[in-house]
Write a protein that holds these residues in place. Structure first.
Motif, PDB file in Angstrom:
ATOM      1  N   TYR A 206       0.823  -1.208   0.000  1.00  0.00           N
ATOM      2  CA  TYR A 206       0.000   0.000   0.000  1.00  0.00           C
ATOM      3  C   TYR A 206       0.861   1.263   0.000  1.00  0.00           C
ATOM      4  O   TYR A 206       0.426   2.309  -0.493  1.00  0.00           O
ATOM      5  CB  TYR A 206      -0.982  -0.009   1.170  1.00  0.00           C
ATOM      6  N   ASP A 207       2.085   1.160   0.496  1.00  0.00           N
ATOM      7  CA  ASP A 207       3.014   2.287   0.342  1.00  0.00           C
ATOM      8  C   ASP A 207       3.321   2.518  -1.132  1.00  0.00           C
ATOM      9  O   ASP A 207       3.410   3.667  -1.589  1.00  0.00           O
ATOM     10  CB  ASP A 207       4.313   2.017   1.103  1.00  0.00           C
ATOM     11  N   ASP A 208       3.509   1.423  -1.892  1.00  0.00           N
ATOM     12  CA  ASP A 208       3.741   1.545  -3.339  1.00  0.00           C
ATOM     13  C   ASP A 208       2.542   2.186  -4.023  1.00  0.00           C
ATOM     14  O   ASP A 208       2.700   3.047  -4.910  1.00  0.00           O
ATOM     15  CB  ASP A 208       3.989   0.162  -3.959  1.00  0.00           C
ATOM     16  N   ILE A 209       1.355   1.753  -3.639  1.00  0.00           N
ATOM     17  CA  ILE A 209       0.135   2.315  -4.235  1.00  0.00           C
ATOM     18  C   ILE A 209       0.047   3.812  -3.950  1.00  0.00           C
ATOM     19  O   ILE A 209      -0.224   4.622  -4.846  1.00  0.00           O
ATOM     20  CB  ILE A 209      -1.112   1.598  -3.684  1.00  0.00           C
ATOM     21  N   ALA A 210       0.304   4.204  -2.700  1.00  0.00           N
ATOM     22  CA  ALA A 210       0.243   5.613  -2.334  1.00  0.00           C
ATOM     23  C   ALA A 210       1.254   6.433  -3.127  1.00  0.00           C
ATOM     24  O   ALA A 210       0.952   7.552  -3.576  1.00  0.00           O
ATOM     25  CB  ALA A 210       0.481   5.775  -0.834  1.00  0.00           C
ATOM     26  N   THR A 214       0.302   9.397  -5.711  1.00  0.00           N
ATOM     27  CA  THR A 214       0.874  10.731  -5.514  1.00  0.00           C
ATOM     28  C   THR A 214       1.525  11.238  -6.784  1.00  0.00           C
ATOM     29  O   THR A 214       1.342  12.402  -7.179  1.00  0.00           O
ATOM     30  CB  THR A 214       1.899  10.695  -4.368  1.00  0.00           C
ATOM     31  N   ALA A 215       2.277  10.357  -7.440  1.00  0.00           N
ATOM     32  CA  ALA A 215       2.999  10.756  -8.652  1.00  0.00           C
ATOM     33  C   ALA A 215       2.059  11.075  -9.808  1.00  0.00           C
ATOM     34  O   ALA A 215       2.325  11.989 -10.596  1.00  0.00           O
ATOM     35  CB  ALA A 215       3.972   9.657  -9.049  1.00  0.00           C
ATOM     36  N   LEU A 216       0.963  10.346  -9.913  1.00  0.00           N
ATOM     37  CA  LEU A 216       0.096  10.479 -11.084  1.00  0.00           C
ATOM     38  C   LEU A 216      -1.177  11.268 -10.812  1.00  0.00           C
ATOM     39  O   LEU A 216      -1.772  11.800 -11.745  1.00  0.00           O
ATOM     40  CB  LEU A 216      -0.285   9.089 -11.610  1.00  0.00           C
ATOM     41  N   GLY A 217      -1.586  11.341  -9.560  1.00  0.00           N
ATOM     42  CA  GLY A 217      -2.882  11.950  -9.254  1.00  0.00           C
ATOM     43  C   GLY A 217      -2.851  13.433  -8.982  1.00  0.00           C
ATOM     44  O   GLY A 217      -3.910  14.055  -8.849  1.00  0.00           O
ATOM     45  N   GLY A 218      -1.667  14.015  -8.840  1.00  0.00           N
ATOM     46  CA  GLY A 218      -1.574  15.450  -8.662  1.00  0.00           C
ATOM     47  C   GLY A 218      -1.774  15.938  -7.248  1.00  0.00           C
ATOM     48  O   GLY A 218      -1.848  17.149  -7.011  1.00  0.00           O
ATOM     49  N   ARG A 219      -1.863  15.022  -6.269  1.00  0.00           N
ATOM     50  CA  ARG A 219      -1.986  15.418  -4.863  1.00  0.00           C
ATOM     51  C   ARG A 219      -1.364  14.328  -4.009  1.00  0.00           C
ATOM     52  O   ARG A 219      -1.337  13.160  -4.397  1.00  0.00           O
ATOM     53  CB  ARG A 219      -3.441  15.628  -4.452  1.00  0.00           C
ATOM     54  N   GLU A 279      -0.203   1.534 -15.253  1.00  0.00           N
ATOM     55  CA  GLU A 279      -1.004   1.764 -16.461  1.00  0.00           C
ATOM     56  C   GLU A 279      -2.421   2.152 -16.093  1.00  0.00           C
ATOM     57  O   GLU A 279      -3.016   3.059 -16.710  1.00  0.00           O
ATOM     58  CB  GLU A 279      -1.004   0.514 -17.332  1.00  0.00           C
ATOM     59  N   PHE A 280      -2.974   1.456 -15.125  1.00  0.00           N
ATOM     60  CA  PHE A 280      -4.343   1.740 -14.683  1.00  0.00           C
ATOM     61  C   PHE A 280      -4.447   3.171 -14.152  1.00  0.00           C
ATOM     62  O   PHE A 280      -5.347   3.927 -14.540  1.00  0.00           O
ATOM     63  CB  PHE A 280      -4.733   0.744 -13.593  1.00  0.00           C
ATOM     64  N   ALA A 281      -3.526   3.570 -13.275  1.00  0.00           N
ATOM     65  CA  ALA A 281      -3.577   4.903 -12.673  1.00  0.00           C
ATOM     66  C   ALA A 281      -3.305   5.991 -13.708  1.00  0.00           C
ATOM     67  O   ALA A 281      -3.933   7.055 -13.689  1.00  0.00           O
ATOM     68  CB  ALA A 281      -2.594   4.993 -11.520  1.00  0.00           C
ATOM     69  N   ALA A 282      -2.372   5.730 -14.623  1.00  0.00           N
ATOM     70  CA  ALA A 282      -2.071   6.719 -15.655  1.00  0.00           C
ATOM     71  C   ALA A 282      -3.280   6.947 -16.561  1.00  0.00           C
ATOM     72  O   ALA A 282      -3.567   8.095 -16.957  1.00  0.00           O
ATOM     73  CB  ALA A 282      -0.872   6.266 -16.470  1.00  0.00           C
ATOM     74  N   ALA A 283      -4.000   5.874 -16.894  1.00  0.00           N
ATOM     75  CA  ALA A 283      -5.196   6.031 -17.720  1.00  0.00           C
ATOM     76  C   ALA A 283      -6.276   6.802 -16.978  1.00  0.00           C
ATOM     77  O   ALA A 283      -7.019   7.592 -17.564  1.00  0.00           O
ATOM     78  CB  ALA A 283      -5.717   4.661 -18.137  1.00  0.00           C
ATOM     79  N   ARG A 284      -6.338   6.610 -15.676  1.00  0.00           N
ATOM     80  CA  ARG A 284      -7.369   7.277 -14.869  1.00  0.00           C
ATOM     81  C   ARG A 284      -7.122   8.780 -14.809  1.00  0.00           C
ATOM     82  O   ARG A 284      -8.058   9.587 -14.910  1.00  0.00           O
ATOM     83  CB  ARG A 284      -7.364   6.681 -13.463  1.00  0.00           C
ATOM     84  N   TRP A 285      -5.847   9.165 -14.614  1.00  0.00           N
ATOM     85  CA  TRP A 285      -5.531  10.576 -14.425  1.00  0.00           C
ATOM     86  C   TRP A 285      -4.888  11.235 -15.648  1.00  0.00           C
ATOM     87  O   TRP A 285      -4.475  12.381 -15.589  1.00  0.00           O
ATOM     88  CB  TRP A 285      -4.659  10.760 -13.193  1.00  0.00           C
ATOM     89  N   GLY A 286      -4.811  10.498 -16.742  1.00  0.00           N
ATOM     90  CA  GLY A 286      -4.426  11.086 -18.018  1.00  0.00           C
ATOM     91  C   GLY A 286      -2.994  11.559 -18.116  1.00  0.00           C
ATOM     92  O   GLY A 286      -2.709  12.547 -18.786  1.00  0.00           O
TER      93      GLY A 286
END
Length: 287
Positions: A206-210, A214-219, A279-286
């Motif tokens: 979950y640290d990896d997920i966070a 953080t890197a892709l979501g802008g916050r 890939e999933f997170a990048a597609a979500r946040w563009g």
């Protein structure tokens, strides 16, 4: 399909939980293949390419209409049920009598045949159907973006709360689960007694997920570790105590390494690798 068979010749596939994470992705896949699909939900879903039907696990009066003409069945257990077998097994007996020949059951990587909850349904399938497969996915990537306590916590406070410690999980995209389900319900010859543990391509904490969010979501997003008791008490405030105990226990099992694994099942069944969380997170946040 067998040689000489066309999609239109196939009998109806009943999809329970048709508006959920996997069902909503499975229905269009089956329809695109030309299979007649009946989409079941508490309110008859209106999904392209499917016939909607009202279905409630706890209302047997809705079961016959849902099963009429169905030969294949996708089973999504009732949400948060402490004993899903109590309502699912009578329905499956009725399904067998109604002519259902093939079943794909959505379970969990954490619950083997004969285990608690849906594990009891898994164990009963060999005595009910000749062709059956149990999909046992790891934790969904959609837990961080859709209607889930993790997603809500991320949106409101930028925090992930778990009792997993540094434990790792092979998070999987619900699209990949739906792809496997489509094969389990339509491939010939059918799978008989398949126990399919489904993961993504990486095992992540979950640290990896966070860090990825953080890197892709802008916050900023951080993972806050709780004790088993702290998590149990938080969960029990919003759900039955027995289900809170089950969920908190799953986090404790992750902390102990129970979900630190990656399987090749998605690629073996579908012919393509599963989607990574990045890939999933990048597609979500563009990005």
């Amino acid at each position: 399909m067998t040689s000489g068979e066309t999609p239109a010749d196939c009998d109806t596939i009943l999809v329970t939980g048709a508006t959920g994470n996997t069902g909503s992705r499975l229905v269009p896949r089956l329809a695109a293949l030309g299979h007649p699909v009946r989409a079941a939900g508490r309110r008859a879903p209106e999904l392209p390419g499917a016939q909607g039907v009202a279905f409630d696990w706890y209302d047997p009066a809705t079961h016959d209409a849902a099963l009429r003409g169905a030969a294949r069945l996708y089973l999504v257990p009732p949400t948060a049920a402490p004993d899903p077998a109590a309502v699912m097994l009578p329905f499956l007996e009725r399904a067998r009598s109604a002519g259902v020949r093939r079943v794909a059951l959505l379970s969990s990587s954490a619950i083997p045949a004969g285990g608690p909850g849906v594990g009891q349904v898994h164990a009963a399938l060999p005595d009910l159907f000749d062709a059956w497969a149990v999909l046992r996915p790891s934790w969904f990537m959609q837990n961080f973006t859709d209607r889930h306590p993790h997603a809500e916590s991320i949106r409101t406070s930028g925090v992930l709360l778990t009792a997993t410690g540094a434990g790792r999980v092979g998070f999987i995209d619900a699209d990949d689960i739906a792809a496997v389900a489509a094969h389990a319900l339509t491939d010939e010859p059918p799978l008989r007694g398949a126990d399919l543990v489904l993961t993504g391509p990486q095992s992540l904490s979950y640290d990896d997920i966070a860090a990825t969010l953080t890197a892709l979501g802008g916050r900023p997003v951080r993972h806050r570790s709780l004790t088993y008791d702290q998590l149990h008490d938080r969960l029990a405030a919003d759900m039955p105590a027995g289900f809170a105990t089950l969920l908190a226990g799953l986090d404790r099992a992750i902390a102990d390494g129970a979900e630190d694994r990656v399987t090749d099942t998605v690629e073996r069944i579908t012919g393509r690798p599963p989607r990574s969380f990045h890939e999933f997170a990048a597609a979500r946040w563009g990005t």
